[in-house]
Motif scaffolding. Sequence first.
Motif, PDB file in Angstrom:
ATOM      1  N   GLU A 156       0.837  -1.205   0.000  1.00  0.00           N
ATOM      2  CA  GLU A 156       0.000   0.000   0.000  1.00  0.00           C
ATOM      3  C   GLU A 156       0.874   1.258   0.000  1.00  0.00           C
ATOM      4  O   GLU A 156       0.480   2.311  -0.480  1.00  0.00           O
ATOM      5  CB  GLU A 156      -0.920   0.014   1.225  1.00  0.00           C
ATOM      6  CG  GLU A 156      -2.085  -0.957   1.156  1.00  0.00           C
ATOM      7  CD  GLU A 156      -3.152  -0.506   0.183  1.00  0.00           C
ATOM      8  OE1 GLU A 156      -3.517   0.681   0.198  1.00  0.00           O
ATOM      9  OE2 GLU A 156      -3.618  -1.344  -0.607  1.00  0.00           O
ATOM     10  N   VAL A 157       2.080   1.115   0.559  1.00  0.00           N
ATOM     11  CA  VAL A 157       3.053   2.202   0.555  1.00  0.00           C
ATOM     12  C   VAL A 157       4.427   1.621   0.219  1.00  0.00           C
ATOM     13  O   VAL A 157       4.797   0.557   0.735  1.00  0.00           O
ATOM     14  CB  VAL A 157       3.141   2.917   1.923  1.00  0.00           C
ATOM     15  CG1 VAL A 157       4.188   4.028   1.882  1.00  0.00           C
ATOM     16  CG2 VAL A 157       1.797   3.496   2.323  1.00  0.00           C
ATOM     17  N   TYR A 158       5.154   2.308  -0.659  1.00  0.00           N
ATOM     18  CA  TYR A 158       6.557   1.988  -0.911  1.00  0.00           C
ATOM     19  C   TYR A 158       7.404   3.112  -0.315  1.00  0.00           C
ATOM     20  O   TYR A 158       7.080   4.300  -0.484  1.00  0.00           O
ATOM     21  CB  TYR A 158       6.835   1.861  -2.407  1.00  0.00           C
ATOM     22  CG  TYR A 158       6.326   0.576  -3.009  1.00  0.00           C
ATOM     23  CD1 TYR A 158       7.128  -0.566  -3.031  1.00  0.00           C
ATOM     24  CD2 TYR A 158       5.041   0.490  -3.536  1.00  0.00           C
ATOM     25  CE1 TYR A 158       6.661  -1.768  -3.578  1.00  0.00           C
ATOM     26  CE2 TYR A 158       4.560  -0.698  -4.077  1.00  0.00           C
ATOM     27  CZ  TYR A 158       5.380  -1.816  -4.101  1.00  0.00           C
ATOM     28  OH  TYR A 158       4.906  -2.988  -4.625  1.00  0.00           O
ATOM     29  N   VAL A 159       8.465   2.733   0.382  1.00  0.00           N
ATOM     30  CA  VAL A 159       9.360   3.708   1.004  1.00  0.00           C
ATOM     31  C   VAL A 159      10.764   3.535   0.426  1.00  0.00           C
ATOM     32  O   VAL A 159      11.314   2.430   0.435  1.00  0.00           O
ATOM     33  CB  VAL A 159       9.401   3.536   2.539  1.00  0.00           C
ATOM     34  CG1 VAL A 159      10.298   4.609   3.165  1.00  0.00           C
ATOM     35  CG2 VAL A 159       7.998   3.603   3.142  1.00  0.00           C
ATOM     36  N   ILE A 217      14.615  15.573   4.688  1.00  0.00           N
ATOM     37  CA  ILE A 217      13.851  15.853   3.476  1.00  0.00           C
ATOM     38  C   ILE A 217      13.022  14.625   3.116  1.00  0.00           C
ATOM     39  O   ILE A 217      13.550  13.516   2.997  1.00  0.00           O
ATOM     40  CB  ILE A 217      14.780  16.221   2.294  1.00  0.00           C
ATOM     41  CG1 ILE A 217      15.814  17.283   2.719  1.00  0.00           C
ATOM     42  CG2 ILE A 217      13.950  16.708   1.111  1.00  0.00           C
ATOM     43  CD1 ILE A 217      15.215  18.578   3.207  1.00  0.00           C
ATOM     44  N   VAL A 218      11.715  14.842   2.926  1.00  0.00           N
ATOM     45  CA  VAL A 218      10.773  13.743   2.695  1.00  0.00           C
ATOM     46  C   VAL A 218       9.869  14.090   1.521  1.00  0.00           C
ATOM     47  O   VAL A 218       9.484  15.255   1.344  1.00  0.00           O
ATOM     48  CB  VAL A 218       9.923  13.501   3.960  1.00  0.00           C
ATOM     49  CG1 VAL A 218       8.756  12.582   3.670  1.00  0.00           C
ATOM     50  CG2 VAL A 218      10.775  12.917   5.077  1.00  0.00           C
ATOM     51  N   ILE A 219       9.556  13.096   0.709  1.00  0.00           N
ATOM     52  CA  ILE A 219       8.553  13.242  -0.357  1.00  0.00           C
ATOM     53  C   ILE A 219       7.356  12.361  -0.010  1.00  0.00           C
ATOM     54  O   ILE A 219       7.525  11.192   0.324  1.00  0.00           O
ATOM     55  CB  ILE A 219       9.122  12.832  -1.731  1.00  0.00           C
ATOM     56  CG1 ILE A 219      10.214  13.813  -2.176  1.00  0.00           C
ATOM     57  CG2 ILE A 219       8.015  12.774  -2.784  1.00  0.00           C
ATOM     58  CD1 ILE A 219      10.922  13.399  -3.466  1.00  0.00           C
ATOM     59  N   VAL A 253      11.480   8.822   0.414  1.00  0.00           N
ATOM     60  CA  VAL A 253      10.316   8.959  -0.459  1.00  0.00           C
ATOM     61  C   VAL A 253       9.225   7.977  -0.042  1.00  0.00           C
ATOM     62  O   VAL A 253       9.498   6.793   0.173  1.00  0.00           O
ATOM     63  CB  VAL A 253      10.700   8.696  -1.931  1.00  0.00           C
ATOM     64  CG1 VAL A 253       9.497   8.925  -2.843  1.00  0.00           C
ATOM     65  CG2 VAL A 253      11.873   9.583  -2.344  1.00  0.00           C
ATOM     66  N   TYR A 254       7.987   8.476   0.050  1.00  0.00           N
ATOM     67  CA  TYR A 254       6.822   7.652   0.372  1.00  0.00           C
ATOM     68  C   TYR A 254       5.843   7.705  -0.798  1.00  0.00           C
ATOM     69  O   TYR A 254       5.450   8.796  -1.234  1.00  0.00           O
ATOM     70  CB  TYR A 254       6.123   8.156   1.634  1.00  0.00           C
ATOM     71  CG  TYR A 254       6.962   8.023   2.890  1.00  0.00           C
ATOM     72  CD1 TYR A 254       6.731   6.995   3.796  1.00  0.00           C
ATOM     73  CD2 TYR A 254       7.982   8.929   3.153  1.00  0.00           C
ATOM     74  CE1 TYR A 254       7.515   6.871   4.941  1.00  0.00           C
ATOM     75  CE2 TYR A 254       8.763   8.816   4.289  1.00  0.00           C
ATOM     76  CZ  TYR A 254       8.521   7.781   5.180  1.00  0.00           C
ATOM     77  OH  TYR A 254       9.290   7.646   6.313  1.00  0.00           O
ATOM     78  N   MET A 269       0.622   8.074   5.248  1.00  0.00           N
ATOM     79  CA  MET A 269       2.057   8.123   4.950  1.00  0.00           C
ATOM     80  C   MET A 269       2.821   8.834   6.061  1.00  0.00           C
ATOM     81  O   MET A 269       3.916   8.402   6.453  1.00  0.00           O
ATOM     82  CB  MET A 269       2.300   8.809   3.602  1.00  0.00           C
ATOM     83  CG  MET A 269       1.991   7.935   2.396  1.00  0.00           C
ATOM     84  SD  MET A 269       2.558   8.655   0.828  1.00  0.00           S
ATOM     85  CE  MET A 269       1.340   9.962   0.571  1.00  0.00           C
ATOM     86  N   TRP A 270       2.249   9.923   6.563  1.00  0.00           N
ATOM     87  CA  TRP A 270       2.910  10.655   7.653  1.00  0.00           C
ATOM     88  C   TRP A 270       2.993   9.779   8.902  1.00  0.00           C
ATOM     89  O   TRP A 270       3.991   9.798   9.622  1.00  0.00           O
ATOM     90  CB  TRP A 270       2.156  11.939   7.961  1.00  0.00           C
ATOM     91  CG  TRP A 270       2.839  12.780   9.000  1.00  0.00           C
ATOM     92  CD1 TRP A 270       2.678  12.704  10.354  1.00  0.00           C
ATOM     93  CD2 TRP A 270       3.813  13.797   8.772  1.00  0.00           C
ATOM     94  NE1 TRP A 270       3.489  13.612  10.989  1.00  0.00           N
ATOM     95  CE2 TRP A 270       4.192  14.299  10.040  1.00  0.00           C
ATOM     96  CE3 TRP A 270       4.392  14.332   7.629  1.00  0.00           C
ATOM     97  CZ2 TRP A 270       5.136  15.323  10.188  1.00  0.00           C
ATOM     98  CZ3 TRP A 270       5.322  15.350   7.781  1.00  0.00           C
ATOM     99  CH2 TRP A 270       5.691  15.833   9.041  1.00  0.00           C
ATOM    100  N   LYS A 271       1.964   8.994   9.145  1.00  0.00           N
ATOM    101  CA  LYS A 271       1.974   8.114  10.317  1.00  0.00           C
ATOM    102  C   LYS A 271       3.098   7.085  10.211  1.00  0.00           C
ATOM    103  O   LYS A 271       3.769   6.787  11.208  1.00  0.00           O
ATOM    104  CB  LYS A 271       0.624   7.412  10.447  1.00  0.00           C
ATOM    105  CG  LYS A 271       0.533   6.514  11.669  1.00  0.00           C
ATOM    106  CD  LYS A 271      -0.875   6.051  11.919  1.00  0.00           C
ATOM    107  CE  LYS A 271      -0.916   5.100  13.102  1.00  0.00           C
ATOM    108  NZ  LYS A 271      -2.233   4.956  13.679  1.00  0.00           N
ATOM    109  N   VAL A 272       3.315   6.529   9.013  1.00  0.00           N
ATOM    110  CA  VAL A 272       4.421   5.591   8.815  1.00  0.00           C
ATOM    111  C   VAL A 272       5.748   6.285   9.101  1.00  0.00           C
ATOM    112  O   VAL A 272       6.626   5.744   9.778  1.00  0.00           O
ATOM    113  CB  VAL A 272       4.413   5.019   7.386  1.00  0.00           C
ATOM    114  CG1 VAL A 272       5.648   4.151   7.143  1.00  0.00           C
ATOM    115  CG2 VAL A 272       3.154   4.190   7.150  1.00  0.00           C
ATOM    116  N   LEU A 273       5.901   7.498   8.581  1.00  0.00           N
ATOM    117  CA  LEU A 273       7.113   8.287   8.833  1.00  0.00           C
ATOM    118  C   LEU A 273       7.322   8.505  10.329  1.00  0.00           C
ATOM    119  O   LEU A 273       8.407   8.241  10.863  1.00  0.00           O
ATOM    120  CB  LEU A 273       6.998   9.634   8.104  1.00  0.00           C
ATOM    121  CG  LEU A 273       7.920  10.775   8.585  1.00  0.00           C
ATOM    122  CD1 LEU A 273       9.374  10.423   8.308  1.00  0.00           C
ATOM    123  CD2 LEU A 273       7.530  12.089   7.912  1.00  0.00           C
TER     124      LEU A 273
END
Length: 525
Positions: A156-159, A217-219, A253-254, A269-273
């Motif tokens: 569901e998410v690739y990091v 730095i995050v995308i 990158v997320y 995505m922010w929660k995963v971060l």
Amino acid sequence: MLRQCFLRCLLDSHAPIKLPHNVEIFIGRSKDTKIKDQSCSRQQITLRADCEECEVEIKPIGINPSGLDGFALQRNGVYKVKHGSRIEILLNNYIHVIDFDPPPDTEVSNNNKRKLEDEKHEISPRKKSKTQSELEQSSNIKEAMEDIWEEVDRGEVYVFTTKGVKSSQKIAAFDMDGTLIKTKSGKVHPVDTNDWQIAFPQASKKLTEKLNEDYKIVILSNQSPIGSGRVKVDDFKKKIEGIVAKLNVPIQVYLATGKGFYRKPAPGMWKVLAEQKNDNLTINMDISFFCGDAAGRAVNWAPRKKKDHSMADILLAENLGLKFYTPEQFFLGHSIANVPMIRPDFNPKELKPEAFNDSLISKEKELLVLVGFPGSGKSFLAKEIVERSGNKYAIVCRDVMGTWQKCASEATKLLQQGKSVIVDSTNPDIESRARWTTLAKNMKIQCRCARMMTTKAHALHNNKFREIMKIKHVPVNDIVFHTYKNKFVEPTLNEGFLQVIEVKFNPCFDNKRAENMYRYYLLEK
């Protein structure tokens, strides 16, 4: 003194659960854990503590995955964990910590105690800054030694974490398409994975400045074409690697590939971060920020500029309590003080509970015809009427039975048995409602109408909430909502109704987690 072991909830929502020495304990949805989420099995994981070796054997057995320190566990696999390990009863949710008392050694005990105190309120939208001492400790966080791709929640998410990335309390987060890159072709959507170029010449320099200020730095990018199969994930990974190389700064990158919890403006995505990919450092929400082009700017916000394609970026920032910048603000120093901005038609934060209207329950046998958008609250209202009436009412639902003819046949039987009947379907126009007023007339009973006042925007929000929370319901696409709106005719007494009752939506939640999710902006437009 004999050492003991406990499973402690990170949020202190329930008392610690004792794990006796060498005894298998089942943990899952129960009164002890206060977990009511149906996605969590009653027997989700087993734990067996070894109080002599200070380790716990964990075995996931539930249908849906559990997690350990941010990583998914394989069902029926066996894992051994130590003091301070973070166990997610359900992956990314219901975080608990293994706690030995006394701990294996004093130093570890003090570190973990401080860690628990720091993280107890980690779901709060704003968090306190750390002390100078803690900031100095943060500067010693090890940087990533190589580029690495990871999957979260079964893709569901690739990091993508590039070499040189370091965790930080300060996050500089960016959207990708239309913010850091644009198409070479000039088209709105890229024609292939090679159709990109850096959007602003200043991008690399500005990112480097933030990196030198100790920002991570995050995308955060929505990429549903990956989830739908229109774009191959391996091709897209090469694109991301090329973009990061061109920007020439360490970036994490997320990519959200689905349409649920992880897709902006939802906070997944922010929660995963924050919970899995930042080395347990508490993010300072007062100085972190998000930059994106999906800001809801109206047409001609600048000369000959089209309106923004959505509001996903600015609404994500509002959901999280982050400062927000448009790309032009951040990279070019432009002001948005006079830029016309579109706001959502529905604000979930402003929705208030409504008292039940007792007039919805009649003393006479009747047909009660519900009218409203999909997701307007009809089914919930119908069930509430049945319960409050002491089962004097029964429900016929087109979503369940398939056709109005089958509903009419079942309604006739129920009325003959002495029941009042609630018709749970959209019934947008006079023609669809005439079937029921005619049936009531033939049965010589009264017919009333309950008109749901839920707006289209509100109903779309409800539909997205069901999707994110994985509530079992018939899927509804946007075409159905548009069709209902086009066909809708306001119900009146002239159609044969004894009464038309206007009903406001009444929010009701199983738990605080569900309510918190509902209060977020969930729609992109």
